[in-house]
Design an enzyme around this catalytic site. Structure first.
Site, PDB file in Angstrom:
ATOM      1  N   GLY A   1       0.820  -1.218   0.000  1.00  0.00           N
ATOM      2  CA  GLY A   1       0.000   0.000   0.000  1.00  0.00           C
ATOM      3  C   GLY A   1       0.854   1.268   0.000  1.00  0.00           C
ATOM      4  O   GLY A   1       2.008   1.267   0.438  1.00  0.00           O
TER       5      GLY A   1
ATOM      6  N   ARG B   1      -2.352   8.601   3.501  1.00  0.00           N
ATOM      7  CA  ARG B   1      -2.632   9.497   4.633  1.00  0.00           C
ATOM      8  C   ARG B   1      -1.380   9.916   5.406  1.00  0.00           C
ATOM      9  O   ARG B   1      -1.432  10.782   6.267  1.00  0.00           O
ATOM     10  CB  ARG B   1      -3.645   8.829   5.576  1.00  0.00           C
ATOM     11  CG  ARG B   1      -5.057   8.928   5.056  1.00  0.00           C
ATOM     12  CD  ARG B   1      -6.014   8.118   5.887  1.00  0.00           C
ATOM     13  NE  ARG B   1      -5.973   6.704   5.548  1.00  0.00           N
ATOM     14  CZ  ARG B   1      -6.572   5.741   6.247  1.00  0.00           C
ATOM     15  NH1 ARG B   1      -7.233   6.049   7.335  1.00  0.00           N
ATOM     16  NH2 ARG B   1      -6.505   4.490   5.862  1.00  0.00           N
TER      17      ARG B   1
ATOM     18  N   GLY C   1     -13.000  -3.637   9.402  1.00  0.00           N
ATOM     19  CA  GLY C   1     -13.917  -4.704   9.030  1.00  0.00           C
ATOM     20  C   GLY C   1     -14.535  -5.274  10.302  1.00  0.00           C
ATOM     21  O   GLY C   1     -13.822  -5.478  11.289  1.00  0.00           O
TER      22      GLY C   1
ATOM     23  N   GLU D   1     -16.602  -5.332   5.537  1.00  0.00           N
ATOM     24  CA  GLU D   1     -15.850  -4.078   5.569  1.00  0.00           C
ATOM     25  C   GLU D   1     -16.758  -2.918   5.981  1.00  0.00           C
ATOM     26  O   GLU D   1     -17.959  -2.928   5.672  1.00  0.00           O
ATOM     27  CB  GLU D   1     -15.226  -3.791   4.200  1.00  0.00           C
ATOM     28  CG  GLU D   1     -14.073  -4.701   3.855  1.00  0.00           C
ATOM     29  CD  GLU D   1     -13.000  -4.722   4.927  1.00  0.00           C
ATOM     30  OE1 GLU D   1     -12.436  -3.658   5.235  1.00  0.00           O
ATOM     31  OE2 GLU D   1     -12.737  -5.807   5.473  1.00  0.00           O
TER      32      GLU D   1
ATOM     33  N   ASN E   1     -11.879  -7.032  12.600  1.00  0.00           N
ATOM     34  CA  ASN E   1     -10.801  -7.791  11.971  1.00  0.00           C
ATOM     35  C   ASN E   1      -9.514  -6.997  12.129  1.00  0.00           C
ATOM     36  O   ASN E   1      -9.430  -5.848  11.698  1.00  0.00           O
ATOM     37  CB  ASN E   1     -11.150  -7.963  10.478  1.00  0.00           C
ATOM     38  CG  ASN E   1      -9.981  -8.503   9.677  1.00  0.00           C
ATOM     39  OD1 ASN E   1      -9.120  -9.202  10.214  1.00  0.00           O
ATOM     40  ND2 ASN E   1      -9.959  -8.186   8.386  1.00  0.00           N
TER      41      ASN E   1
ATOM     42  N   ASN F   1      -1.882   4.315   9.816  1.00  0.00           N
ATOM     43  CA  ASN F   1      -2.370   4.886   8.555  1.00  0.00           C
ATOM     44  C   ASN F   1      -1.996   6.350   8.411  1.00  0.00           C
ATOM     45  O   ASN F   1      -1.901   6.856   7.310  1.00  0.00           O
ATOM     46  CB  ASN F   1      -3.889   4.732   8.461  1.00  0.00           C
ATOM     47  CG  ASN F   1      -4.291   3.267   8.373  1.00  0.00           C
ATOM     48  OD1 ASN F   1      -3.841   2.549   7.488  1.00  0.00           O
ATOM     49  ND2 ASN F   1      -5.091   2.799   9.319  1.00  0.00           N
TER      50      ASN F   1
ATOM     51  N   ASN G   1      43.546  21.211  13.033  1.00  0.00           N
ATOM     52  CA  ASN G   1      43.852  19.906  12.452  1.00  0.00           C
ATOM     53  C   ASN G   1      43.690  19.890  10.935  1.00  0.00           C
ATOM     54  O   ASN G   1      44.068  18.939  10.291  1.00  0.00           O
ATOM     55  CB  ASN G   1      42.959  18.828  13.074  1.00  0.00           C
ATOM     56  CG  ASN G   1      41.490  19.128  12.911  1.00  0.00           C
ATOM     57  OD1 ASN G   1      41.089  20.286  12.833  1.00  0.00           O
ATOM     58  ND2 ASN G   1      40.686  18.094  12.854  1.00  0.00           N
TER      59      ASN G   1
ATOM     60  N   ALA H   1      50.011  30.572  27.923  1.00  0.00           N
ATOM     61  CA  ALA H   1      48.682  31.002  27.485  1.00  0.00           C
ATOM     62  C   ALA H   1      48.775  31.932  26.279  1.00  0.00           C
ATOM     63  O   ALA H   1      49.724  32.706  26.154  1.00  0.00           O
ATOM     64  CB  ALA H   1      47.973  31.710  28.630  1.00  0.00           C
TER      65      ALA H   1
END
Ligand code: UD1
Ligand code: MG
Length: 456
Positions: free
Chosen positions: A11, A15, A136, A151, A166, A224, A383, A420
């Site tokens: 699928g 959505r 379903g 369905e 289902n 979904n 570096n 420093a």
């Protein structure tokens, strides 16, 4: 008993509103489909067939490291049609289990139970939902026997009242799929071949269809859209956090922890809020991770503390180290026992010897530090010369004063001392002091230009 698994993943997932195929959207940093494949592997099936369609090449590429028989469904004509595409690849007896690539939280034990039921004939995994809209519905006769799935779009108002739905997950002997699936028609509202129609066909043929119920709603939640994706994400994270707490980890707030990979913890580990773990993270005993830290492929040995707001990526940390707050440790950073990295310090490919300290505002890259080295605030290893990266080697007991620039390639031998504010371009021998800065000149009686003498 032989078992083969078919995972439906063709699928588009409209959505989701995304060009990425739905089953590749991430749950806890891992594609949805990968979660389903991993759970399916737990059943030790003879083969796993994944039916793909939308973005099939992308899906295959993303999961190329799995042993999968990829089945292409050119046109998505329904769940029944999808399973039909995979059937020619399955031979012999045994049971076939159909899973969805977008139902990622399904538990192994639930699947084992469903497969057990399917030994005798078709079996459906159902769920009771407070809000069954879109699913379903499971229709039963007066004796409670399952007769059909209708369905939502085809259901009558009375059928829509049914709360048992289902989940989409079906198992049956291979013979039943071969017998009933080719008979499924597409004379319904959506003009699709519905997989659950094999159940009513079996019933019409005098065959009993069994069912089992999922433990929780979230276990069978299909993704979904993004709202559902977030629901499964939070549920998944809650499960991981609970498991860790049961194993003895102290988690400040399980709702504010994200594990996108694997996390293993020793005894007495404390994790504060908003911590993200990615990849493989291993924490030893007595570790504290402060709030708002990101640890990605990191191992931390016993007794170390990661202070707030620190970002660590591909890093190894020894015992009793202290990192942060606000530290950024990049790939290839290794801290030996007792090392300290303070605030606003960035390291990369840096080996920091035992007891060495880089406490403030520094960049240390492509660098080896010996034992008990002190790097002053604002020290930079230069570096990169615009073309190549070069190394800096700093021996045991070296002291680098604040605001020093160390131009690589460079060696500072043990007990060396950098004054420093120096820019160091030449190596420093053992015990030497290097001063590389303009000498200070104080001008007596100097008057600032344009300034009026205050005595006038
Ligand atoms: C399906 C069930 C519905 C059930 C719901 C549970 C059917 C006809 N309906 O509906 O009873 O309540 O799941 O979530 O089975 N797919 C393909 N090829 C296709 C069509 C779908 O591979 O041609 C895959 C999808 O990628 C997805 C799965 O099958 O992983 C389910 O498809 P989807 O369109 O989401 O079915 P639902 O309408 O949700
Ligand atoms: Mg669906």
């Amino acid at each position: 008993m032989k078992l083969e698994v078919i995972i439906l993943a063709a699928g588009q997932g409209k959505r989701m509103k995304s060009p990425l195929p739905k089953v590749l959207h991430a749950l806890a940093g891992t594609p949805l489909l990968e979660h389903v494949i991993r759970t399916a592997q737990g059943l030790e099936p003879a083969a796993i067939h994944v039916v793909i369609g939308h973005g099939s090449e992308q899906v295959q590429k993303a999961l190329a490291h799995y042993d999968i028989n990829w089945v292409i469904q050119e046109d998505q004509l329904g769940t029944g049609h999808a399973v039909l595409q995979a059937l020619p690849y399955i031979s012999g007896g045994g049971v076939i289990l159909v899973l969805y690539g977008d139902v990622p939280l399904i538990r192994l034990s639930t699947l084992q139970n469903l497969v057990q039921h399917a030994q005798a004939g078709p079996a459906l995994l159902t769920a009771k939902l407070a809000n069954p809209i879109g699913y379903g519905r499971v229709l039963r006769d007066a004796h409670g026997a399952l007769v059909a799935v209708v369905e939502d779009k085809d259901a009558t108002p009375a059928e829509r009242e049914v709360q048992e739905v289902n989940t989409g997950l079906v198992a049956a002997p291979r013979g039943d799929f071969l017998r009933y699936l080719p008979c499924v028609k597409r004379d319904n509202q959506q003009g699709e071949y519905y997989l659950p129609d094999i159940l009513s066909l079996a019933v019409a043929n005098g065959k009993a269809v069994s069912s089992c119920t999922a433990e929780s709603e979230l276990e069978v939640l299909g993704v979904n859209d993004r709202v559902q994706l977030n629901q499964v994400e939070r549920e998944y994270q809650r499960r991981l956090a609970e498991q860790l707490m049961r194993e003895g980890v102290n988690i400040a707030d399980p709702a504010r922890l994200d594990i996108r990979g694997s996390l293993s913890c020793g005894a007495d580990v404390s994790i504060d809020i908003n911590v993200v773990f990615e990849g493989t993270v291993t924490l030893g005993d007595n570790i504290t991770v402060g709030p708002n830290c990101v640890l990605s492929d990191v191992s931390v040995a016993d007794g170390s503390i990661i202070h707030p707001m620190s970002h660590l990526q591909q890093v190894v940390i020894g015992k009793d180290c202290s990192v942060g707050p606000y530290a950024r440790l990049r790939a290839g950073t290794i801290l030996s026992d007792g090392a300290r990295i303070g605030n606003f310090v960035e390291t990369k490919k840096a080996s920091i010897g035992p007891g060495s300290k880089i406490n403030h505002l520094s960049y240390i890259g492509d660098c080896d530090l010996g034992v008990e080295v002190n790097i002053g605030a604002g020290t930079i290893t230069c570096n990169y010369d615009g073309l190549n990266k070069h190394k800096t080697d700093i021996g045991n007991g070296v002291f680098v004063g604040s605001n020093s620039t160390l131009v690589a390639p460079l060696q500072i031998h043990e007990q060396g001392f950098v004054a420093a504010g120096s820019t160091i371009t030449k190596s420093i021998a053992k015990g030497e002091l290097a001063v590389s800065r303009a000498r200070q000149r104080n001008v007596e009686g100097w008057v600032r230009p344009g300034r009026r003498d205050t005595k006038d």
